[in-house]
Design a protein around this motif. Structure first.
Motif, mmCIF file in Angstrom:
data_model
loop_
_atom_site.group_PDB
_atom_site.id
_atom_site.type_symbol
_atom_site.label_atom_id
_atom_site.label_comp_id
_atom_site.label_asym_id
_atom_site.label_seq_id
_atom_site.Cartn_x
_atom_site.Cartn_y
_atom_site.Cartn_z
ATOM 1 N N ARG A 59 36.943 -7.528 1.687
ATOM 2 C CA ARG A 59 36.953 -6.833 0.510
ATOM 3 C C ARG A 59 36.561 -7.147 -0.635
ATOM 4 N N THR A 60 36.371 -8.696 -0.771
ATOM 5 C CA THR A 60 36.208 -9.226 -1.955
ATOM 6 C C THR A 60 34.655 -8.900 -2.314
ATOM 7 N N ARG A 112 33.022 -6.249 -1.028
ATOM 8 C CA ARG A 112 32.703 -4.870 -1.275
ATOM 9 C C ARG A 112 33.367 -4.524 -2.403
ATOM 10 N N ASN A 113 34.387 -4.943 -3.088
ATOM 11 C CA ASN A 113 34.934 -4.491 -4.537
ATOM 12 C C ASN A 113 34.057 -5.030 -5.391
ATOM 13 N N LYS A 159 30.909 -2.494 -5.353
ATOM 14 C CA LYS A 159 31.015 -1.211 -5.500
ATOM 15 C C LYS A 159 31.565 -1.022 -7.213
ATOM 16 N N SER A 160 31.833 -2.018 -7.641
ATOM 17 C CA SER A 160 32.060 -2.034 -9.154
ATOM 18 C C SER A 160 31.010 -2.139 -10.078
#
Length: 702
Positions: free
Chosen positions: A301-302, A304-305, A308-309
């Motif tokens: 998730r690191t 991906r986040n 995506k940010s």
């Protein structure tokens, strides 16, 4: 200089004085009409009383005549530096000042007009603005005229004589020769922004003045060389006087300096305007990133986040949850997972991605071995790959056991370190833009831990290629950057960067590190480890050198005039070196250090000062004719001895002739003092009134 006049300072309001005078006058006239004794004397007495109330005074002003201001405007802009014009102007200027000293009624105000491009960014000849500014403190009637010493290329000529601010003749003596020849290239239209990889058009023209067509080739065409950031990309054939277009693809993000240069012609007065340039800012479209996760884990998730940010990133993310060999009997129509489009992503559309990230990916039969050949080809042809390695990279399922191994920067040893360690920036990392001065970084000494948290897993490797910018325990490679072929690859030999993202032990600069890493992979020029950059600040050229070495060597700077200078760098630490040069002229400056080159400019990209160089009388002639002035070229051999005669002019007569120029003389003066003599005040006025009143009574008493 003095003169007399009468003024009034009434002792009572004029209305009251008028009422008294009217009443007294009517009574006196009535007495005269009735032929009463003393009527005329009574009228005289009342008239004197009314005059006394008006308090008349005799005023004498003491004035000093003022000199007439004659403005001498000297053009010292860049175009005056060519063809000996400065020398012509200097000799004429000295002779004029000497001649004007013969006339005591004139006060010569010398005005130097410079374009000041290196200080203010302005690159035009503004003689009338300088004239107007210099005469702000002078009354219009005190201005006797102005004379301009210029090459005639003036860019702020007023449309009407009323805009001058005074009514006096303007004369001009023009430097240079009418037969001067010049070739110039002018950019008519150029984009300021462009999408990287997108096609753009520049509209330009080559113009010749006083150039014999026989000097051209049989087809009349001339060559225009086009360069971007100092590298020639095309040679165009154009016809002088006609508009031409050049199409190009924006090569990279940030500043792109596009230069057009036409060959010189023998005998032209300067080659400074044989080149023109424009600056285009390259803008990237949304970056396409493919993120392939081998299996769900704490750090997935690191990535991906973070991706995506960023609004400029189009992310395609796949996680391998169901390998082909997994057969558990679940019907296909009951599966909610989509099939992994391996052929579409890694064969058909792989070149559309700006970056491919393998996050703890392992060989599980999803990607055929043949596909890794295409991934390696994508990388060496200019692509970018980031590999975040986990425990799988140390076993037999590692992607190092595929054709991709030929381009990977390290070889895994098969061992995994699991003890706590601080990720340390290596000595090379201190100089690399990706890891230089990361927040929390302190000393290079391994005994001084940085202000970020520890990690607990490191995939050991050997034979690093490229730059090891971060290290784990015992100086083991942690983050390795390399450039195989035209592409870029980065390997992070740990999957614990998520500890920084979760704030473990205070966390760490994961966002800044990963964004820098992504931008380096996607070839942002600001993050190149070997780079030469130049920029202008005011009248200074500032050159920055980024290098992984200790000594970048000497810097070569080429001025717009073609003069070559050697400069020394000053170290700013951590692989950064700075050099400065105070610019003396407007235009494009080139810098070179080894094989690296850079361009920057002082002033406007294509200053008007260089767009027209050949001297002319045509531009100034209409306005000068309206003011009654004269325009004439300076002498070539002895310009100081061929100036027209100067003639003082009074009234509204002619102010120029075939061989003379006139300046008006004014009657302006300044008041120095005033003498005031009261006429009917004090003892004298009182005596006159008493005498008249006594005479009136005496007359009536008879």
């Amino acid at each position: 200089m003095s003169g007399w006049s009468i003024t009034f300072a009434p002792l009572l309001p004029w209305l009251i004085i008028a009422l008294i005078a009217v009443a007294a006058g009517l009574l006196s006239l009535f007495g005269i009409f009735k032929k009463l004794r003393g009527g005329w004397l009574r009228l005289t007495a009342w008239a004197c009383l009314a005059l006394a109330l008006a308090n008349p005074s005799l005023i004498q002003e003491h004035r000093e005549p003022l000199k007439t201001i004659v403005a001498l405007v000297v053009d010292e802009t860049d175009s005056q530096r060519f063809d000996g014009r400065n020398e012509q102007t200097t000799q004429t200027r000295v002779a004029l000042k000497k001649f004007l000293k013969r006339f005591p009624q004139y006060d010569v105000r010398e005005i130097i007009a410079r374009n000041g491009g290196v200080d203010s960014g302005d690159a035009s000849t503004a003689l009338f603005e300088a004239l107007k500014t210099s005469l702000q403190d002078v009354p219009p009637e005190q201005v006797g005229g102005a004379i301009l010493l210029t090459d005639g290329q003036v860019h702020d000529i007023p449309k009407t004589i009323q805009a001058l601010g005074f009514n006096a003749p303007v004369h001009a003596l023009v430097s240079g020769k009418k037969s001067d020849s010049d070739r110039r290239i002018i950019i008519k239209r150029a984009p300021r922004f462009g999408i990287v990889g997108g096609n753009q058009e520049i509209l330009y023209t080559v113009e010749d003045t006083n150039i014999d067509p026989s000097r051209l080739g049989s087809d009349g065409l001339v060559e225009v060389r086009v360069s971007i950031d100092g590298e020639q990309i095309s040679v165009e054939q154009v016809l002088p006087g006609e508009e031409a277009s050049f199409f190009f693809d924006v090569p990279h993000g940030g500043k792109n300096v596009i230069e057009l240069k036409v060959g010189a012609v023998q005998g032209e007065i300067t080659t400074a305007n044989n080149q023109a340039f424009t600056v285009l800012d390259g803008i990237r479209e949304n970056l396409r990133v493919l993120l392939v996760s081998g299996e769900p884990h704490a750090g997935e998730r690191t990535w991906r986040n973070l991706l995506k940010s960023d609004a400029s990133v189009d992310l395609v993310h796949f996680t391998i949850l169901r390998p082909p060999e997994k057969q558990d009997g679940t019907p296909i129509n009951q599966l909610s997972l989509i099939a992994f489009p391996t052929r579409e992503l890694f064969i058909e559309k792989i070149d559309e991605f700006d970056l491919i990230i393998f996050d703890r990916y392992q060989r599980r039969g999803v990607l055929p071995v043949l596909y890794f050949d295409n991934i390696a080809r994508y990388l060496t042809d200019g692509g970018a790959i980031l590999i975040a390695a986990g425990p799988e990279h140390a076993d037999v399922a590692s992607i190092h056991r595929t054709p991709l191994a030929n381009v990977l920067p390290v070889e895994p040893t098969g061992k995994i370190s699991t003890g706590p360690f601080y990720p340390m920036v290596s000595e090379a990392g201190r100089r690399h833009p990706v890891t230089r001065r990361l927040p929390g970084l302190q000393s290079l000494d391994s005994k001084t831990p940085p202000e970020w948290s520890r990690w607990f897993r490191l995939i050991e490797s050997t034979n690093p290629q490229g730059d090891v910018v971060m290290e784990g325990g015992d100086n083991k490679p942690l983050l390795i950057l390399n450039r195989p072929g035209k592409g870029r690859i980065a390997m992070l030999m740990s999957d614990h960067i998520w500890l920084w993202a979760r704030g473990f032990e205070g966390g760490g600069p994961h966002t800044k590190l990963l964004r820098r890493l992504g931008h380096w992979l996607m070839k942002e020029p600001e993050l190149d480890e070997e780079a030469l950059r130049a920029k202008s600040v005011g009248n200074k050229v500032i050159i920055e050198r980024q290098t992984m070495g200790d000594n970048p060597g000497k810097l070569k700077l080429i001025t717009p005039s073609g003069k070559s200078l050697s400069l020394e760098f000053t170290s700013k630490g951590d692989g950064l070196f700075i050099a400065e040069h105070k610019a003396g002229t407007l235009g494009l400056y080139r810098v070179a250090n080894g094989e690296l080159t850079a361009l920057t400019h002082i002033g406007p990209a294509n200053p008007r000062e260089y767009s027209q160089i050949v001297s002319t009388t045509a531009k100034l002639a209409p306005l000068i004719g309206q003011t009654g002035g004269m325009i004439k070229r300076m002498g070539i051999d002895k310009p100081g001895q061929t100036i027209p005669r100067i003639v003082p002019v009074r009234g509204k007569g002619a102010t120029s002739g075939k061989d003379w120029m006139g300046f008006r003389t004014t009657n302006a003066s300044v008041l120095k003092g005033v003498t005031q003599v009261p006429l009917l005040a004090g003892f004298m006025g009182l005596g006159i009134l008493l005498l008249l009143l006594a005479g009136m009574w005496a007359r009536e008493g008879r």
